[in-house]
Design a protein around this motif. Sequence first.
Motif, PDB file in Angstrom:
ATOM      1  N   CYS A   1      44.950  74.075  39.215  1.00  0.00           N
ATOM      2  CA  CYS A   1      43.650  73.962  39.758  1.00  0.00           C
ATOM      3  C   CYS A   1      43.102  72.850  38.708  1.00  0.00           C
ATOM      4  O   CYS A   1      42.364  71.830  39.208  1.00  0.00           O
ATOM      5  CB  CYS A   1      42.902  74.895  39.898  1.00  0.00           C
TER       6      CYS A   1
ATOM      7  N   HIS B   1      49.785  79.659  42.114  1.00  0.00           N
ATOM      8  CA  HIS B   1      48.356  79.083  42.631  1.00  0.00           C
ATOM      9  C   HIS B   1      47.930  79.807  44.069  1.00  0.00           C
ATOM     10  O   HIS B   1      46.835  79.702  44.302  1.00  0.00           O
ATOM     11  CB  HIS B   1      48.902  77.610  43.370  1.00  0.00           C
TER      12      HIS B   1
ATOM     13  N   THR C   1      39.116  78.137  38.168  1.00  0.00           N
ATOM     14  CA  THR C   1      40.184  79.330  37.689  1.00  0.00           C
ATOM     15  C   THR C   1      40.779  78.751  36.572  1.00  0.00           C
ATOM     16  O   THR C   1      40.395  77.929  35.907  1.00  0.00           O
ATOM     17  CB  THR C   1      40.938  79.236  38.887  1.00  0.00           C
TER      18      THR C   1
ATOM     19  N   CYS D   1      44.477  81.473  43.923  1.00  0.00           N
ATOM     20  CA  CYS D   1      43.444  80.547  43.774  1.00  0.00           C
ATOM     21  C   CYS D   1      43.171  79.726  45.512  1.00  0.00           C
ATOM     22  O   CYS D   1      42.124  79.890  45.866  1.00  0.00           O
ATOM     23  CB  CYS D   1      43.732  79.157  43.338  1.00  0.00           C
TER      24      CYS D   1
ATOM     25  N   CYS E   1      43.852  78.606  36.671  1.00  0.00           N
ATOM     26  CA  CYS E   1      45.099  78.009  37.041  1.00  0.00           C
ATOM     27  C   CYS E   1      45.283  76.867  36.506  1.00  0.00           C
ATOM     28  O   CYS E   1      44.521  75.652  36.890  1.00  0.00           O
ATOM     29  CB  CYS E   1      45.318  78.092  38.558  1.00  0.00           C
TER      30      CYS E   1
END
Length: 258
Positions: free
Chosen positions: A55, A136, A50, A139, A52
């Motif tokens: 992550c 998050h 992702t 995710c 993010c």
Amino acid sequence: MYDTSTRKRALALVAQGRSLNSVSKETGISRAAIRSWQTRIEPLPRMRQTFCPLCGPTADPPADRGAYAYLLGLYLGDGCISPGMRSGYFLRIACADAWPGLIDACVAAIKAVNPSGKASRVHAVGYTSAVGYSGHWPCFFPQHGPGKKHDRRIALEPWQQAIVDVHPWEFIRGLIHSDGCRITNWTTKTVGGVRKRYEYPRYFFTNVSADIRRLFTDTLDNLGIEWTHCTRHGNAYNISVARKASVALMDVHVGPKY
Ligand SMILES: [Zn+2]
């Protein structure tokens, strides 16, 4: 991401009778990670790549898997994710005020899963939402998408299924706490001239998404719990657990709302 020999070494320390706390301090590995290896030592499948920042390139699933499995059940039942004002998202789980224990459990699960460790309560008329803010959430809950959950296909990612496989009861508890209930039917019978009251407790799960009902019943199948489709109040979206042995197991692991 820790390799298998590191995981085995940490578990060996715990097996010597050391506390999770002391092993965590010595190795620098979080208690939640060590605890999760006690139920599954192999690494979980990675999350999808992702953008993010939290992550990053490794994209590890949440460390507290039990809390995650419970929160996943709550989210699929009755949760929603919506964009906040900055880059983050709100995860909201609505809980009826009639069940204060569930509100506490829900807030605790969000705190355990949210990388910031934070959750709050937002009061409305008749219900309280447990809310967590994080960039998050999409995710951790890739089922998030536009529109209603029952209008789109809901399937678990391999890493989510792996967590549900080791924490099936937490997942079932989350689904029941959001979209289920335990009720008691009763009837009277006359035995030897004496009228006696007999009670039949059972569990219901109600969700308009066939995919979510299927996730519930697949998990029940893996646990050996018997269930049936059940039309109640003219609505065909119910799953019923009514067999005595199955209700007894559900009572051990789920129980009535509180
Ligand atoms: Zn992320």
